[in-house]
Structure formats: structure tokens, C-alpha cells
Design an enzyme around this catalytic site. Structure first.
Site: not given
Lengths: 382, 180, 504, 430
Positions: A220, A48, A19-21
Site C-alpha cells: 500500500n 481502501r 492507495a490500498c488495503g
């Protein structure tokens, strides 16, 4: 016959899940600015990421060397043997104009930092033979692929002209501090990524952005179609080695836009195509377009949740998957256009925005130099 | 759902198949004039298993339990439906519930009547004396004889039962109850 | 000659349940039962029983029980019952042992050694009951790239696409010819395909004239070594034209429809005289090489005005990958691979059980090879032969197939019990027979519904599994071997399949 | 003077057929019915069943007690019509009252035939025809031991069977050389005779009453051949003749019965006739003759009703036909009867199973059409055969199968089968 890099596809590396920003900012007049905004915005989205990866893509970074391909090469475990091999290989295949270690701040404590070196190279005139008719870009891609696949512990993670990718293990602000991005570099377009891998400790090569030539992608999501995408790209000589599904996005962008010359709008409809039920309701002309795209480029549909920011010179595109399982928000203030996972991050760096909007799933926000194309997506916003 | 032709032309049993189909269409139009419903057969899918007979007999047994009816009840259960059989052709056949039933005209005791509401041809076994005039006159051979009781039996469309046994037990859905 | 074979089946009749309705007697085409009026008893001739279970299912009191006979030879790992029975049979007949249906030997079924993935946490699974879940599939050749130009009102597609056929679900009915199966069975397949919007395959027996207009839009018409029923009208009343080179159940040999089965309508459809044996030669006698195949492919394209994809169906054999590659290069738009568990109406048992390779390995090898050669997009791959359930189908797609052919499963849906006596022409379920009494046992209306239900059920299950993987369009699973893991497989098998072991 | 739209004379099957026919067309018109007997409409054919004890008195009635009331019919019961005024359209009753009519149906039935001999007026002599006969016989039964039945036809044999069942010694006198001679052939007669004999019925063929010995009651009978037999119950069952008295001497034409066309019209407009009193069209022989049979009467009445109401319909199905059973032997015959003697000009197919009392015989004309048939023993689905006869179907292509007890539509050629089965189900009329 295309060479397989492994005897069986069984041994292809697993991509990891994450998961990412993400954040991207561009000045549509082309004015260069520092990394403060990007760093501050991504710091705002700290939850994030988990400190296992962060990275930046900066456009307009090397105006003095803008004629030359700028390779950022990472040597894992500071492997000198790998460095020798790479440099030997570069010498054989390029004119190396200048090279240096990328300056870092030793005061910043990061996890197992590799040796990162940059080379400004220019492809030599091709000899007769297989590579005779290759364009410079293709030639460069081939060589980059060769290094990534064949030389242990060496990874080229940036290879465009006047573009630089900086990435590593850690929170993005730590990576920025390590490479001193806020102090040393300026660009007219910054993309940033904060990473949250769930199943590997994270490694430097796996951080985003992922780039080939001047294409960079921050991403993401988890691409459930990764296997299909990867194998299709392999048929076009793109081999995924970096244990991340972002890689397929980058290669797909390169294949479709650079090699096949498809416009970005079409590209977004290949990645996130409309549903068949929606196509049925379209005009005959649109039906033909979308049906053809889905038929031919079915293996490049990105299935599963994703938000991507794809950038190359003069252009930055934000796109989320067709059923919008991941967030994206766009904002604008004067000549600055922002793309971000969260609206809060944009407001953190630019509190008095002219406008802010949420594009629907599958609908790209296209930010172009000297244009207002990004506003096209506002009327479809949700 | 299915609109295809039932049988290819030229297959050895095709003539009855195609004409059989039109036969039922004719009956349908006819029925609109009077009767409310009847069981029709699709000979092209009647497999000659005689299960309609078995279940008809059960429907008209005392217990309505197939094993009890056949093995333990005093009176042998009898079907009101006949499977005509001349392989490969088979079809189940029972009272057509005619609009102007001949059997009713021939009945000397008033046991056979045409119910003006339901359109069914009904048989009152209490009144039946077993003269068999109806057997002689029914052009379809649909009135059967209970030799034990010396009276006639015929299809009552499973009056009083939840389903028409022959229809609901036909394994190939060759029997269909049609209503107008 | 007196037979020394052990009877195959034993029949138990519950005396307290049998009502002497004689349904079993009437339903058995093998004269197993007879009624004795004097004793009011049913008699049983077990030797004749083929174990088709028709009587068991139709018995209204469930009085019957048919099962393999328990009496057996002394166990011998080398000389098994099967082997000994066959030996005795051959000693008595001196002939090739014929059989029907697919290979029933315990060869490894790779489907059962492959497991699927599902989403947990990092990406959401999708609920197909509430969200779109696309199974639409295009069969045919795809261009390498699409050229698109910007114009005033959007984009123009400049690339001419190849003929493709869209099907709403990747499930297609396998080739089963009219003649081998009854008209009712054949019609049911066509009608079910039509209702589902998918395709059925005519097999090599042609498409009856009167069905062409109605069902041509759902037909894959086959052009096989016997060339039965092939004319221009036949080819043009179709969606796909298929050249049949081989069949998974009997690679390397042809077919034989006995003359007794060639009744009037079959003779007309196949364009052969009534009562003559329909012999399909082992090879196509105008194809002795890949160049010949190419010529036939283009002849068929020419005959259909280049408007239909041409498929080539081959049996899965040892060098299937290279053959498939050649077929694609010869111009085929679809390659159908029939694995060695595929069914047949009649085949020598020795061939059926010993020739060919499993579909799973063949499919994986073909997909890999075509990708290595960069020509995977030039064809669609149809997987056939032993697809037993939706999970098999979805695993085939994950291994690289575009669509799957469903044959034996469809027959079972119609009523088949795999008694393997198709070649006798006395199918008690009305499927592989032309006996006018037996064929009525298929009510096309019901059978169509059964087939439609089966395909719908499978499609729903595929949707469920796709949703579980976080995928909402089938094309994103095609060749996506990352979603497969092997269990209980050897290293070499994992390598050929191109999948990791579970936990890897 | 009362006047009805429709006036019916007679109160049996023909009258009921006519009423039910009329009421299926119109509920409004007025219907009057003159009945000589005072009993509610009953079924003559049930007399043997009543006497044998199979049914009670209430079951003798052909329609429910409220039938006339529900049908809106004015019943003039116990009244005898004595004369017709066809000019003024009036019927005169015994009391002198006159009833006017719009349309008239003569359904006066038949009269039992009594041979001209002395002693038939005694109180233990009955015919087998009316409710009153029935009640009279029933009353005499306890005192009776020896019954003599004059006539070995259908009525006589049925009477013989029921009286035998009631425990009487029964003797049947038949003038011909076998029983049922006008109806069936020799083989059938033989089967029936042996059945009756086995049951203990004495049969005297080629014989009849020579002299009746009686006081108040008949006591014994000397037969023609001189045999003297005891008799305390004498049943006269020779037959019936049409009851044409009312029409005699009017413009209505009579030929044995009241002559009607196929619409059941007599030679006088607005006057119709049906049932035992009429001579109707026999579709097998093409002749017009009395066919005193229950279904013919009912259908005749029904067709008369339609034509009276202005809807043209024709009787097509009238012919001689009988369903009978003697003891345990069922017997059905229809159409013409061909005896062994005059069988040469017909094509005859038959099957006898001696011992099983099974006999099937079909008489085919030169076109292969069934002109008559007899089934003895197994009679199931006989209606199919009658239908073949009615439709004048050439049966030669499947004639062998006619002899099969299980003969059915399935045995016919495909085209014929579906043709027959798809025909309109309005039978008897067209």
C-alpha cells in the site's frame, strides 16, 4: 552488457499511483486453513479499494506438487497466440509435469477476465554454457522474466513452489469468488490486497500480490523512489513491466534475500533505514552496520509512503516506511498472527485477540513459522 | 567562523598582513585599560576605495544626504578619516582615541578632552581656535584640518548617529568597531 | 595598430549624481576613469571597459550605468557582431582569441527543458522545515553486495567497504587552482567547504603547505597533466585524489598560467620557479591509453594507502559513456564529467565554444551506460560544468549524478560578473588575479560567508524540492528520472536523457 | 597652619596637568593651589586669538569654571608665595601666612623679558603674556593707530598679525637680520616676512629701539638707525625667562630655570617643578634647558603628579616645537633649528615650492634620525614626523617620501610601520 528492454529508458512504463488495503494472516504452527478470514477481513476494508484490483497469495496451497514450480500465467484478452508461444517456450526450457486452466466461477461477473492457466514445471538439467551454473531458482527467474518481457499479452504472476497468487480486476472478494478461493484452496499463510489505483483503469497483471518464486508482496503506498529502485534493479537484471511500484519491492526482496542472503531484519533496514541523525547516536558496531547498508543499498531505500507485507515460505513480514506515512497494525490470537492496514479488519475476523499493537515506522513485524519473533516488535510499538 | 590564515607567507604584501593582525590584537588588550571602543582597520582587506572618507564626510554634513552634501551644501564636506595609500597597501585611519591622548595635553584651549565615561577623545569645535598644536603632536596623524573654518576635525565615532558610517559603509568590512 | 573594433560597452554617468569621489577610478583596474582636477570632472575611456560592473556596484550615488554599446554593425544573420569583432581582433593581433569563463553561446541548456515532479494526493509531500530531509551523500565505490552474518548482539558486517567520503550535501566546489584564482578566493572556497563539511577541489595548482592540515580534510586534490604541487604529503592531506584528464571548457587542450602570476607563494605551492609559466600539457604524458590511466590510479591509491577514493575527471565529449565505463573499469572510484558550459580561467574561444557536449546529455549517457554494464555502483558520478542553481543540481542528481561540482556559481557568489577577462589577470573583483592591490577586494571572511550562504540556500531549496516529490533522502532521487519530464525537446533528446516528455 | 598633601604654586597648564594627573590616581588626597593672578585658569596661548576677535572672554578659560571645585582643589587665589622653607616643608605667603605641604610643585611660569631702557613703564606699553596685558591692550585699542612691536619672534609676530587685523599700522622691530631667527631657518623666515609684508606689516630687521619719546604715554620711537616711527601702542615681545624667584637662594639648583630630572624632581626631595620656570630634558639635544611650551608644561605637570604620588614615570618627549600660523600660512617646526649657515655638519633634505608658500625641510643626524624639521604651508599629519623624531627612527630608507605632503605611515617600510603603530598609546611618558 545487460540488455535493455527498450532503446531508451524514456519508454519504461509508468507505474501507477494507488492507495490500498492489505491484510495477512499466518498460522505459526503451519496449520492450513481456508480463505474465509482473508476474504472477510479485506471486505471489511472496502473503502481502501475501488474495485480496480484485488488479489491473494496463498502458501501451502499445492501440497501434492510441492516439488514443482507452479506458474500462474495470465493471457490477456485470452490471447491464444501468446499461450502457444508461452507453452512452446516452457516446453523448450522445462519439464512441464501438469497444466490446466485455473478453475473459475463463470457466475461471477468480472471485468475482462483473461485466460489464466497454471503449469507445474521442473527445470531440466542445464546444458553447458551460460546457464550451466545457475541455481534452479535463478534459472526460473530468468525464464519468467523472459516471458514477461518478450511475450506480448502473457504474464507470469505466480512462479513459486507450493504457492499460488490469484489476482484480478475487481474487489478482492469478487476475485476470490471468481477463483473460488474460499472453496478450493487451503494454506497456512494468506495475504490479501485491495487496490485503489488513481490513474489507470486497472488491469489484471497490475493487481497484487506481486510474486517471484515463492516471494509475494502486497503493498500500500506510492514509492517516490521508484525510478531509483527500478533502475538499480535493472542493473541486476530485474525489469519492471507491470506498471506498479510493488514490483520493485518484490524484486528487491528477491535480490537481497534470495540472491544476496541478507536476513529479513537487515532487509527492512534497507527499505526503511534509520535517519542519519539516529545512526549518529548508535553504538560503533551499529553505526558501521547501518552506515554500510545506507551507503551500499541507498538505491533500494523505499522512499515515500508505503506499507508492505512480504511473504515467502515460513515467513511473513509487515513493514511501514520510516516516517510512517501509511498504517499497519499487528494482532495475535493463539497461533494466528495478523497484519493489517486497519485494526478493525483484524477484529472483524477475530474479535477476541490476545494482543494488538502498532509497530513504528521502519520497524518490521516478522512472523515466523514455529517462533514468536513477531513479539519482538511489540516493545517498540507506538 | 573563519580561522584561516589571512595571507600566505611570502605573498608580496604578507608582512603587513600578519603583523597587521597582531597589531590589532595588541590594541585590543591595551584598550581594556581605558577606552570603550574604536574603529580598527584590517589593512589586508582594505581595498582603497575611499568610501569611508566619502561616507564620513556625509555623516558630518548638514543634510546627511550624500548627493546634497557633496553637490549642494555650502561647506565642502570633509572626512575625519584618511585612507593612507601606497599601492598595493592601503588602510583607512582615524583617531585611535588614545588612553592618554597627546592631543589633549597639547590643546591650548581645552577644546580636546578625553571623556572619562565613554573613553572617547572629544573635540569641541566651539572652543577650538585652530592653533594646530594637536596636529603637530598626534603621533598617528589623525587630526585633520578644516582649512575653511580654520579649525581641526577628528573622528567623533559618529556621535549622535545610528551607525558608524565608515564601518557600516565599508564594502569589504575592512573597518570594524571594536568594543571592550 | 589602430583598432577597428567597436567598443564593447558604453558608460553613462549621471551628472547630477556624481560627487567626484573617484571611487570608480580607484576600483577600475582597466583605467577607464580619470579625474581632472582643473575641471572637477571625471573622464571616461570607454574602450578600456570590460563591463565587470565593479564601478557600478561601488558607486555610492549609483551615478553609473554600464551596458553593452548600442552601436552595431548592420544586422547580418551570418556575420554576427561577435564574429565580426573577432575577425577584426584577429586581423589586428594575429593570435588565438583567448577568453575566460564558460561557453556563452546560446546552446540548448537542457536543465531549462527539464521539469521536476511533485506529490499530489496519492503520496504526501514532506515539509523539510518540520521533518528530516537527508542530503548526506557518500562518494566512492560501493561493493556489489554486503555480506552480513547474525551474531549474538545483532549483525556483523563482513564485507570490507571501499573508501568513501561522506558529505552533508551533494554540492561540492569545483576545481579552481591557486594561481588561476587569488589566494583569497582559494582560501574562501576551502573555508566555506570546511564550514559546510563539504569539499573543495584544489585544481591543478597544489595545496599550499600551511593550508594542508587545516583544510586537507575538505580537499579534493588534483593531479593534472602539469603535476604541479603533487607530492605524497599533498596526496595524503585530502579526502579524494582526482586525476584531471580534461576540462569541459577546453577539452583536449592543456592550461597555461602565465609567469607573471607565478609569485613566491604560488611558485612554492606549484613547486616551480618564480615567474616561470606553468604549462599543463594537453594530455598527461604518462597516460596515452586506458591501461596507463589504470596504472596512475593504482599508483595514487598506493601512495595514499588505499584510504582515499580516486576520481577521474573528464570533459564531456562525444563518446563519453564508453570512456567513463573504461575509467571505472580502470579502477576509478569517482567519475567527474565536466560539460561544455564549464568555466575556465583561460581558453581559446574557438575551443571553448565549439568542443564538447552538454553535461546533461553526457551525464544521462554515462549513467545509462554504467547501469547497462552493471557497474554503476562501482563509482560515484560527479556532474560539473554549468550548474547554475539548486534546480540544475537536483536535476543532475535525478539524471544520475551522485554530486555536483559548483564552480562558476561559486565565483559569482564571490562577486564575479562573468566579464570573461580572467586571463588578463586584472580581475576587478579580486578573484582571478594575483595583483596585490586587487586581491584585497576579497575579504575571505565575507566571501566565505557568501559561499556558505549560497550552499545553504541551495541545500534548502533541494530539500524543499525533494520534499515536494515526497522524498526525504537524496539517494532516492539519484538516477530517478521518473521525476523528470522534458519540455520543448526533440525525440532524440528525450531518448538520450531517458526521460519522458511532459504529459507522457 | 594649613597643610596639603600636594601644594602647587602657579595656575596654568602645569598646574592643571598636575591636578588632572593626581586625580586620575587618587580622589582622596588634599591639593592646594596658590595662584598669583585672580583670574580663573586661562590659556596664555589664547591671547592673540582673543585680541584678534576670534574668541570671546569666556573661551579664554582653559578649564570650566567649576574645575577646581570638581577636582577638590583648595584654591588660594590672588596670593603670592614669597618664600620657601624646605626644611619644614612650608610656603610663606605675602601676608605672612604659612602653608604646609607634603609634596610641592613649582609651576610659577615665566616672566616676560623687558630690555633695560627708559619709557617701558608707560601705560601704553605691554607685554603679551598675561590676562592683565590682554585687558590693558584691549582697552587701549580704540585710541591706538600705530603699534610698534619689539621682537620678531613667535610672540611678536603673532601680536603683529592680530593688531594688523584690528586695523592698526604695525611695525615690527627685530634685532637680528630676519624674523623668527632662533626658531627657523632663512627660507622660512623669508616666506613669513614676505607674507607679513604683503599684509602691510612693516618689518625693521637689524634694528631696535634707540630711544622712546613719551609723555604720559609713549608717542614715538627713534630706531637705532635713526628712523623715527610713530607709536601709540608698544608691545614688548622679546621672550620670557623662567620665573625662578621663589627658588632662588634655596637649596634648589637653578640653571636658567629650576633644574629638574626626567621625573620632574628638583634637587630637593619632595619638590617638583614644571613649565616655563623649569629647565627640562630636551630629548633631541640631550641638554637640560627651559622649553617654555604649552604641551611641555602640561605633560611636565602630569608626570610630576605621578611621581609625587609615588608612581615613577619619565618625561621623554620634551623638545622645542611650535605650531604657528601667520595670516594664511601655517608653520610647524620641531627639534633643532639649523640655519643655512651651519648646515654643513647635518644631512638636510628639503623641498621648496616657490610661490605656493610650501616648504618642507628635515634635518637628519649621522644615524638618519630626524633631529628637527620645518613645515611651511602644508602641515597636515605633522605629528607622524614628530613621532618619527621621538622614536629616533632611521628614516633614510624612505627619506625622499618625507618631502611628500601626503607622507604617512603607508610610506614606511612594513615592519617599521606596524612597530610604530602598535606601540602603546601612552605618549609622553613611559
Amino acid at each position: 552488457m545487460r540488455q535493455q528492454y527498450h532503446q531508451s529508458e524514456r519508454f519504461t512504463p509508468d507505474k501507477e499511483m494507488q492507495a490500498c488495503g492489505l491484510f495477512g494472516v499466518m498460522d505459526t504452527t503451519g496449520k492450513r486453513f481456508g480463505g474465509d478470514m482473508a476474504i472477510k477481513a479485506i471486505k471489511n476494508m472496502k473503502v481502501r479499494g475501488n474495485g480496480l484490483g484485488g488479489g491473494f497469495g496463498v502458501y501451502g496451497i499445492y501440497p501434492d506438487y510441492q516439488e514443482y514450480y507452479a506458474f500462474h500465467v495470465m493471457y490477456q484478452d485470452r490471447n491464444q497466440a501468446a499461450k502457444r508461444m508461452v507453452e512452446e517456450y516452457l516446453k523448450q526450457n522445462f519439464y512441464v509435469i501438469y497444466d490446466e486452466e485455473i478453475p473459475t466461477d463463470p457466475g461471477v461477473n468480472v471485468f475482462q477476465p483473461p485466460l489464466v492457466w497454471r503449469y507445474f514445471v521442473s527445470p531440466p538439467p542445464r546444458k553447458k554454457g551460460a546457464e550451466e551454473h545457475l541455481t534452479d531458482d535463478e534459472y526460473v527467474v530468468n525464464k519468467v522474466m523472459f516471458v514477461n518481457i518478450n511475450i506480448e499479452d502473457a504474464y507470469v504472476f505466480s512462479s513459486g513452489k507450493n504457492v499460488g497468487v490469484f489476482k484480478g480486476v475487481g474487489f478482492p472478494e469478487e476475485v476470490a469468488a471468481y477463483f473460488m478461493l474460499d472453496k478450493l484452496y487451503q494454506g497456512y499463510l494468506w495475504t490479501v490486497h485491495s487496490r485503489f489505483p488513481t490513474n489507470t483503469p486497472g488491469w489484471w497483471g497490475g493487481a497484487h500480490p506481486f510474486g517471484i518464486l515463492d516471494w509475494t508482496v502486497v503493498h500500500n503506498g506510492e514509492i517516490s523512489s521508484y525510478g531509483t529502485n527500478r533502475r538499480f534493479l535493472a542493473m541486476h537484471d530485474y525489469y519492471c513491466t507491470l506498471y506498479t511500484d510493488t514490483e520493485v519491492v518484490a524484486y528487491a526482496v528477491d535480490l537481497l534475500m534470495r540472491k544476496q542472503g541478507l536476513p529479513i531484519e537487515v532487509l527492512s533496514k534497507i527499505f526503511a533505514p534509520p535517519l542519519w541523525d539516529a545512526i549518529k547516536l548508535m553504538s560503533a558496531k551499529e553505526q558501521k552496520l547501518y552506515t554500510t547498508l545506507r551507503m551500499v543499498y541507498a538505491p533500494l531505500m523505499l522512499n515515500g509512503p508505503f506499507t508492505i507485507i512480504v511473504a515467502h515460505h515460513n515467513e511473513m513480514i509487515g513493514l511501514t516506511d520510516r516516517i510512517r506515512l501509511r498504517p499497519i497494525t499487528a494482532g495475535a490470537k493463539g497461533d494466528l498472527v495478523f497484519l493489517s492496514s486497519e485494526e478493525g479488519a483484524i477484529r472483524a475476523v477475530c474479535p477476541d485477540l490476545d494482543m494488538v499493537w502498532t509497530p513504528p515506522g521502519g520497524e518490521p513485524v516478522i512472523v515466523r513459522l514455529n517462533s514468536k519473533d513477531h513479539l519482538l516488535s511489540t516493545n517498540k510499538s507506538i | 567562523m573563519f580561522t584561516g590564515q589571512w595571507s600566505p607567507p611570502g605573498v608580496c604584501c604578507d608582512t603587513y598582513m600578519s603583523s597587521g593582525l597582531c597589531f590589532f590584537i595588541r590594541l585590543n588588550t591595551h584598550e581594556r585599560m581605558g577606552t570603550m571602543g574604536k574603529v580598527v582597520v584590517k589593512p589586508e582587506v582594505c581595498i582603497g576605495c575611499h568610501l569611508c572618507e566619502v561616507w564620513c564626510a556625509v555623516a558630518h554634513s548638514k543634510s546627511k544626504n550624500i548627493i546634497k552634501a557633496f553637490l549642494y551644501e555650502d561647506t565642502k564636506p570633509l572626512p575625519r578619516i584618511t585612507v593612507e595609500e601606497n599601492l598595493p597597501l592601503t588602510f583607512a585611519w582615524q583617531c585611535r582615541h588614545c588612553q592618554e591622548p597627546n592631543c589633549v595635553t597639547a590643546c591650548i584651549s581645552g577644546a580636546l578632552t578625553k571623556n572619562p565615561v565613554s573613553g572617547h577623545v572629544e573635540h569641541d569645535s566651539l572652543k577650538c581656535v585652530g592653533c594646530y598644536s594637536c596636529v603637530l603632536i598626534c603621533p598617528y596623524g589623525c587630526i585633520l584640518i578644516d582649512e575653511q573654518k580654520r579649525e581641526i576635525i577628528k573622528c567623533d565615532l559618529c556621535a549622535g548617529l545610528e551607525t558608524k558610517y565608515c564601518v557600516s559603509h565599508c564594502p569589504n568590512e575592512a573597518l570594524i568597531y571594536v568594543e571592550n | 595598430m589602430y583598432s577597428f573594433q567597436l567598443p564593447e560597452f558604453m558608460i553613462e554617468r549621471a551628472a547630477d549624481r556624481c560627487i567626484r569621489c573617484r571611487v570608480c577610478e580607484r576600483q577600475c583596474a582597466n583605467q577607464v576613469y580619470s579625474y581632472d582636477a582643473e575641471l572637477d570632472r571625471m573622464f571616461i575611456e570607454e574602450k578600456n571597459c570590460v563591463g565587470c560592473q565593479r564601478c557600478v556596484v561601488l558607486c555610492p550615488t549609483l551615478a553609473l550605468n554600464v551596458r553593452p554599446r548600442t552601436s552595431d554593425y548592420r544586422p547580418n544573420a551570418s556575420w554576427t557582431r561577435d564574429k565580426m569583432q573577432n575577425l577584426k581582433k584577429q586581423a589586428e593581433t594575429g593570435g588565438v582569441i583567448l577568453t575566460g569563463s564558460g561557453n556563452d553561446k546560446p546552446c540548448r541548456i537542457y536543465w531549462d527543458h527539464l521539469v521536476l515532479n511533485a506529490s499530489q494526493v496519492t503520496n504526501p509531500s514532506i515539509d523539510p522545515l518540520r521533518e528530516p530531509m537527508e542530503l548526506k551523500t557518500y562518494l566512492g565505490r560501493k561493493p556489489d553486495a554486503v555480506k552480513i552474518t547474525r551474531c549474538a548482539d545483532g549483525f556483523d558486517v563482513e564485507t570490507e567497504s571501499f573508501p568513501n567520503v561522506a558529505i552533508p550535501t551533494p554540492l561540492v566546489f569545483s576545481a579552481m587552482s591557486y594561481g588561476a584564482i587569488s589566494y583569497q578566493a582559494y582560501l574562501s572556497l576551502a573555508a566555506a567547504a570546511k564550514e559546510l563539511g563539504t569539499l573543495f577541489n584544489t585544481g591543478e595548482g597544489g595545496l599550499p603547505e600551511h593550508m594542508r592540515r587545516e583544510f586537507g580534510g575538505n580537499a579534493i586534490v588534483q593531479c593534472a597533466s602539469g603535476r604541479f604541487g603533487v607530492d605524497a604529503d599533498y596526496l595524503n592531506n585530502s579526502q579524494i585524489v582526482e586525476i584531471k584528464i580534461g576540462q569541459g571548457a577546453k577539452p583536449g587542450i592543456g592550461g597555461h598560467l602565465p609567469g607573471e602570476k607565478v609569485l613566491a607563494n604560488i611558485s612554492e605551492t606549484r613547486m616551480i620557479p618564480i615567474g616561470t609559466d606553468a604549462l599543463s600539457p594537453a594530455p598527461q604524458h604518462d597516460i596515452y591509453s586506458i591501461e596507463d590511466l589504470s596504472m596512475l590510479i593504482y599508483a595514487l591509491k598506493e601512495a595514499t594507502n588505499y584510504a582515499k577514493p580516486v576520481s577521474v575527471k573528464i570533459a564531456a565529449v562525444h563518446n563519453v559513456a564508453a570512456i567513463a565505463s573504461g575509467i571505472v573499469r580502470a579502477g576509478a572510484d569517482i567519475v567527474a564529467i565536466d560539460g561544455f558550459r564549464g568555466g575556465t580561467g583561460a581558453a581559446p574561444q574557438a575551443t571553448r565554444d565549439n568542443v564538447g557536449i552538454p553535461l546533461e546529455l553526457a551525464l544521462a549517457a554515462v549513467d545509462k551506460r554504467l547501469r547497462e554494464e552493471g557497474i554503476r555502483n562501482k563509482c560515484s558520478i560527479m556532474a560539473a560544468g554549468g550548474i547554475r542553481c539548486s534546480a540544475d543540481a537536483i536535476k543532475a542528481i535525478a539524471l544520475g549524478a551522485d554530486g555536483v561540482y559548483v564552480g562558476t556559481a561559486a565565483l559569482i557568489a564571490m562577486g564575479c560578473t562573468l566579464c570573461q577577462k580572467c586571463y588578463t589577470g586584472k580581475c576587478n573583483w579580486g578573484i582571478t588575479t594575483q595583483d596585490p592591490f586587487l586581491i584585497k577586494r576579497l575579504n575571505p571572511e565575507l566571501t566565505t560567508q557568501r559561499l556558505v550562504n549560497l550552499m545553504r540556500a541551495w541545500s534548502h531549496e533541494i530539500q524543499e524540492m525533494l520534499g515536494g516529490m515526497g522524498i526525504n533522502a537524496i539517494e532516492s532521487l539519484r538516477g530517478n528520472r521518473d521525476h523528470l519530464r522534458g519540455i520543448g525537446l526533440e525525440d532524440w533528446e528525450l531518448n538520450v536523457l531517458g526521460v519522458k516528455g511532459a504529459g507522457e | 597652619m594649613k597643610k596639603f598633601d600636594y601644594l602647587i604654586i602657579g595656575n596654568s597648564a602645569g598646574a592643571v596637568g598636575c591636578i588632572e594627573g593626581l586625580r586620575s590616581i587618587s580622589k582622596q588626597s588634599s591639593i592646594g593651589l596658590i595662584a598669583e593672578e585672580e583670574h580663573h585658569v586661562y590659556s596664555r596661548a589664547l591671547i592673540p586669538y582673543y585680541l584678534s576677535g576670534a574668541i570671546g572672554r569666556d573661551k579664554m578659560y582653559y578649564r570650566p569654571a567649576d574645575f577646581y571645585q570638581n577636582a577638590g582643589v583648595t584654591l588660594l587665589g590672588g596670593q603670592k608665595a614669597t618664600a620657601l622653607d624646605l626644611e619644614r616643608k612650608e610656603v610663606e605667603l605675602a601676608g605672612g601666612a604659612k602653608i604646609g605641604y607634603g609634596k610641592l610643585l613649582l609651576a610659577t611660569g615665566g616672566k616676560p623679558i623687558y630690555p633695560p631702557m627708559d619709557g617701558l613703564d608707560k601705560k601704553n606699553v605691554f607685554s603679551f603674556h598675561s590676562f592683565d596685558d590682554l585687558l590693558g591692550i584691549e582697552k587701549r585699542l580704540p585710541e591706538s593707530k600705530n603699534a610698534v612691536i619689539l621682537g620678531g619672534g613667535v610672540i611678536g609676530l603673532m601680536a603683529a598679525e592680530v593688531l594688523k587685523k584690528r586695523g592698526l599700522a604695525v611695525q615690527v622691530l627685530e634685532l637680528a637680520d630676519r624674523v623668527l631667527a632662533p626658531v627657523v631657518d632663512e627660507t622660512t623666515s623669508g616666506i613669513i616676512e614676505s607674507t607679513l609684508r604683503e599684509a602691510g606689516v612693516k618689518l625693521f630687521t637689524n634694528n631696535t629701539i634707540g630711544q622712546i619719546h613719551s609723555g604720559d604715554l609713549v608717542e614715538s620711537i627713534t630706531l637705532k638707525d635713526g628712523t623715527v616711527i610713530p607709536c601709540d601702542l608698544l608691545i614688548v615681545g622679546i621672550g620670557v625667562r623662567p620665573g625662578t624667584e621663589l627658588a632662588e637662594g634655596t637649596a634648589i639648583k637653578i640653571d636658567r630655570g629650576i633644574l629638574v630630572n626626567r621625573q620632574m624632581q628638583t634637587s630637593v626631595p619632595d619638590v617638583y617643578s614644571c613649565g616655563d620656570c623649569a629647565s627640562i630634558y630636551n630629548f633631541i639635544t640631550g641638554q637640560t634647558q627651559p622649553l617654555p611650551l604649552w604641551p611641555n608644561a602640561y605633560l611636565g605637570g602630569r608626570i610630576a603628579a605621578f611621581n609625587m604620588a609615588g608612581i615613577k614615570r619619565q618625561l621623554v618627549a620634551g623638545t622645542s616645537m611650535n605650531a604657528m600660523h601667520f595670516l594664511n600660512v601655517n608653520l610647524i617646526n620641531a627639534g633643532i633649528n639649523v640655519t643655512d649657515q651651519d648646515s654643513s655638519q647635518w644631512h638636510i633634505i628639503s623641498k621648496v615650492e616657490p610661490g605656493h608658500q610650501v616648504y618642507r625641510k628635515f634635518i637628519l643626524d649621522e644615524h638618519g634620525v630626524i633631529s628637527g624639521f620645518v613645515l611651511v604651508g602644508q602641515i597636515k599629519r605633522a605629528g607622524i614626523l614628530l613621532n618619527l623624531m621621538r622614536k629616533k627612527v632611521d628614516v633614510r630608507s624612505f627619506q625622499e617620501q618625507l618631502l611628500d605632503e601626503n607622507f604617512g605611515y603607508v610610506n614606511m617600510p612594513d615592519e617599521l610601520r606596524w612597530q610604530l603603530l602598535k606601540d602603546e598609546v601612552i605618549l609622553g611618558v613611559m
